[in-house]
Design a protein around this motif. Structure first.
Motif, PDB file in Angstrom:
ATOM      1  N   LEU A  75       0.814  -1.215   0.000  1.00 17.04           N
ATOM      2  CA  LEU A  75       0.000   0.000   0.000  1.00 17.04           C
ATOM      3  C   LEU A  75       0.846   1.263   0.000  1.00 17.04           C
ATOM      4  N   GLY A  76       1.838   1.325   0.860  1.00 16.08           N
ATOM      5  CA  GLY A  76       2.735   2.471   0.880  1.00 16.08           C
ATOM      6  C   GLY A  76       2.075   3.774   1.258  1.00 16.08           C
ATOM      7  N   PHE A  77       1.207   3.742   2.279  1.00 16.20           N
ATOM      8  CA  PHE A  77       0.464   4.940   2.648  1.00 16.20           C
ATOM      9  C   PHE A  77       1.382   6.055   3.128  1.00 16.20           C
ATOM     10  N   TYR A  78       2.468   5.704   3.807  1.00 14.99           N
ATOM     11  CA  TYR A  78       3.373   6.715   4.356  1.00 14.99           C
ATOM     12  C   TYR A  78       4.505   7.096   3.396  1.00 14.99           C
ATOM     13  N   ALA A  79       4.551   6.511   2.224  1.00 18.08           N
ATOM     14  CA  ALA A  79       5.674   6.735   1.315  1.00 18.08           C
ATOM     15  C   ALA A  79       5.371   7.862   0.320  1.00 18.08           C
ATOM     16  N   ASP A  80       6.323   8.794   0.192  1.00 22.00           N
ATOM     17  CA  ASP A  80       6.209   9.871  -0.790  1.00 22.00           C
ATOM     18  C   ASP A  80       6.966   9.562  -2.070  1.00 22.00           C
ATOM     19  N   TRP A  81       7.836   8.559  -2.032  1.00 19.08           N
ATOM     20  CA  TRP A  81       8.711   8.264  -3.161  1.00 19.08           C
ATOM     21  C   TRP A  81       8.559   6.816  -3.597  1.00 19.08           C
ATOM     22  N   THR A 119       5.725   3.600  29.598  1.00 17.85           N
ATOM     23  CA  THR A 119       5.174   4.491  28.585  1.00 17.85           C
ATOM     24  C   THR A 119       5.551   3.991  27.196  1.00 17.85           C
ATOM     25  N   ILE A 120       4.558   3.910  26.312  1.00 15.24           N
ATOM     26  CA  ILE A 120       4.800   3.532  24.925  1.00 15.24           C
ATOM     27  C   ILE A 120       4.196   4.592  24.009  1.00 15.24           C
ATOM     28  N   TYR A 121       4.711   4.648  22.790  1.00 15.34           N
ATOM     29  CA  TYR A 121       4.223   5.603  21.796  1.00 15.34           C
ATOM     30  C   TYR A 121       3.770   4.846  20.554  1.00 15.34           C
ATOM     31  N   ALA A 122       2.785   5.397  19.866  1.00 13.75           N
ATOM     32  CA  ALA A 122       2.269   4.743  18.664  1.00 13.75           C
ATOM     33  C   ALA A 122       2.030   5.781  17.581  1.00 13.75           C
ATOM     34  N   LEU A 123       2.432   5.442  16.376  1.00 14.61           N
ATOM     35  CA  LEU A 123       2.143   6.286  15.220  1.00 14.61           C
ATOM     36  C   LEU A 123       0.761   5.974  14.660  1.00 14.61           C
ATOM     37  N   ASN A 124       0.360   4.710  14.713  1.00 10.13           N
ATOM     38  CA  ASN A 124      -0.952   4.309  14.203  1.00 10.13           C
ATOM     39  C   ASN A 124      -1.985   4.134  15.313  1.00 10.13           C
ATOM     40  N   GLU A 125      -1.779   3.123  16.185  1.00  7.08           N
ATOM     41  CA  GLU A 125      -2.781   2.835  17.200  1.00  7.08           C
ATOM     42  C   GLU A 125      -2.223   1.937  18.288  1.00  7.08           C
ATOM     43  N   VAL A 126      -2.971   1.883  19.392  1.00  3.10           N
ATOM     44  CA  VAL A 126      -2.762   0.898  20.458  1.00  3.10           C
ATOM     45  C   VAL A 126      -4.047   0.092  20.578  1.00  3.10           C
ATOM     46  N   SER A 160      -3.433   9.788  11.617  1.00  3.93           N
ATOM     47  CA  SER A 160      -2.796   9.069  10.505  1.00  3.93           C
ATOM     48  C   SER A 160      -3.074   7.582  10.605  1.00  3.93           C
ATOM     49  N   GLY A 161      -3.206   7.058  11.824  1.00  2.00           N
ATOM     50  CA  GLY A 161      -3.556   5.663  12.009  1.00  2.00           C
ATOM     51  C   GLY A 161      -5.029   5.364  11.821  1.00  2.00           C
ATOM     52  N   SER A 162      -5.834   6.408  11.653  1.00  2.00           N
ATOM     53  CA  SER A 162      -7.275   6.193  11.475  1.00  2.00           C
ATOM     54  C   SER A 162      -7.586   5.451  10.184  1.00  2.00           C
ATOM     55  N   THR A 163      -6.638   5.422   9.241  1.00  2.00           N
ATOM     56  CA  THR A 163      -6.853   4.715   7.972  1.00  2.00           C
ATOM     57  C   THR A 163      -6.394   3.271   8.032  1.00  2.00           C
ATOM     58  N   ALA A 164      -5.841   2.833   9.165  1.00  2.00           N
ATOM     59  CA  ALA A 164      -5.298   1.478   9.273  1.00  2.00           C
ATOM     60  C   ALA A 164      -6.333   0.559   9.938  1.00  2.00           C
ATOM     61  N   TYR A 165      -5.952  -0.095  11.024  1.00  2.00           N
ATOM     62  CA  TYR A 165      -6.853  -1.032  11.697  1.00  2.00           C
ATOM     63  C   TYR A 165      -8.139  -0.343  12.139  1.00  2.00           C
ATOM     64  N   ASN A 166      -8.030   0.902  12.566  1.00  2.00           N
ATOM     65  CA  ASN A 166      -9.202   1.661  12.991  1.00  2.00           C
ATOM     66  C   ASN A 166     -10.277   1.698  11.912  1.00  2.00           C
ATOM     67  N   LYS A 167      -9.879   1.910  10.674  1.00  2.00           N
ATOM     68  CA  LYS A 167     -10.843   1.954   9.565  1.00  2.00           C
ATOM     69  C   LYS A 167     -11.490   0.589   9.354  1.00  2.00           C
ATOM     70  N   ALA A 168     -10.704  -0.483   9.543  1.00  2.00           N
ATOM     71  CA  ALA A 168     -11.220  -1.828   9.332  1.00  2.00           C
ATOM     72  C   ALA A 168     -12.296  -2.204  10.340  1.00  2.00           C
ATOM     73  N   ILE A 169     -12.249  -1.606  11.544  1.00  2.00           N
ATOM     74  CA  ILE A 169     -13.237  -1.946  12.577  1.00  2.00           C
ATOM     75  C   ILE A 169     -14.343  -0.892  12.666  1.00  2.00           C
ATOM     76  N   GLY A 170     -14.450  -0.057  11.639  1.00  2.00           N
ATOM     77  CA  GLY A 170     -15.562   0.880  11.567  1.00  2.00           C
ATOM     78  C   GLY A 170     -15.300   2.265  12.096  1.00  2.00           C
ATOM     79  N   GLY A 171     -14.039   2.602  12.357  1.00  2.00           N
ATOM     80  CA  GLY A 171     -13.715   3.943  12.820  1.00  2.00           C
ATOM     81  C   GLY A 171     -13.740   4.963  11.698  1.00  2.00           C
TER      82      GLY A 171
END
Length: 271
Positions: A75-81, A119-126, A160-171
């Protein structure tokens, strides 16, 4: 300028990373050096999973690092090149403007028995789930009781993570121009005892979502964040909020978020 190249182990990605390295080294007086430990720019060669891994590799340096994605995956959602645009990328690197685009990231503070905090950080989701059976949890917003959840699990996503797993579960899909996070239920059970809103909830950077699991002390809980995953016990609660630090992408020709959505999920209009 110091550059790190982060790639996956796919043969094509290895070849592209080597070709990119050679092209950078061939530029005379480019004032570019390679530094995997303390780079100014991290170039991810692979798919979205590779960039997520690169984010976690350098998440302690987000204030000083910019990311670039070179797409060799699906998919390359985060890729500009694209992988055939290396010459154009090298030219942009040698004329670096130091500009960037920022996306919000998620901070999760995990509290365990015995006053232990992680403490953890996420770019997409937890995502929170039980290892076996259903998850039972209380949901609080800004320390105020919101609902009692029972079901497969809960997901808290960035824009930015709203298009990943979140979208698949109806977010909902949320613009990364908003400093927001989204709470989405996974397979909730609704009856006379357990009642939930049943809809995704979008919260601001001033809000804190707390997940308390009353039965977590005696059962294992799965925590998945981006490409990482672990199973833990003795978890008392998790506080979620928008992190004070953001991820930065080099703004050479950073693709508009909604253009990404259109090309990734909808595609060209049929004529």
């Amino acid at each position: 300028m110091k550059i790190a190249i982060y790639r996956n182990d796919n043969e094509h990605s290895i070849n592209i990373a080597e070709a990119l390295t050679s092209k950078i080294l061939a530029v005379p007086d480019a004032n570019i050096e390679f530094d995997q430990e303390n780079p100014d720019i991290v170039i991810s060669v692979g798919g979205d999973g590779t960039l997520l891994s690169a984010f976690h590799e350098y998440d302690a340096q987000l204030d000083s690092v910019r990311f670039i994605g070179v797409h060799t995956g699906h998919l390359g959602f985060y890729a500009d090149w694209q992988d055939f645009e290396l010459d154009e990328l090298v030219d942009s690197l040698t004329h670096d403007s130091k500009e960037y685009v920022e996306y919000p990231i998620l901070q999760a503070d995990l509290y365990f028995s015995g006053s232990v905090k992680q403490t953890i950080y996420a770019l997409n989701e937890v995502v929170i789930k039980r290892s076996f059976g259903t998850l039972s949890a209380e949901v609080l917003i800004n320390d105020n009781y919101f609902e009692r959840f029972k079901g497969d699990g809960l997901s808290i996503a960035t824009p930015s993570g709203s298009t990943a797993y979140n979208k698949a579960i109806g977010g909902a899909v949320v613009s990364p121009n908003l400093d927001a996070m989204q709470l989405t239920e996974i397979g909730s059970i609704n009856n006379r005892v357990f009642r939930t809103l049943g809809s995704p909830v979008i919260l601001s950077d001033h809000d804190v979502v707390t997940i308390k699991s009353p039965d977590a002390m005696d059962s294992s809980v799965q925590i998945a964040f981006d490409t990482l995953h672990f199973v833990t016990k003795n978890l008392e609660k998790i506080d979620f909020k928008i992190a004070p630090t953001k991820i930065r992408f080099a703004k050479y020709r950073h693709m508009n978020f909604w253009h990404r959505i259109q090309t990734s999920f909808i595609g060209p209009e049929e004529k």
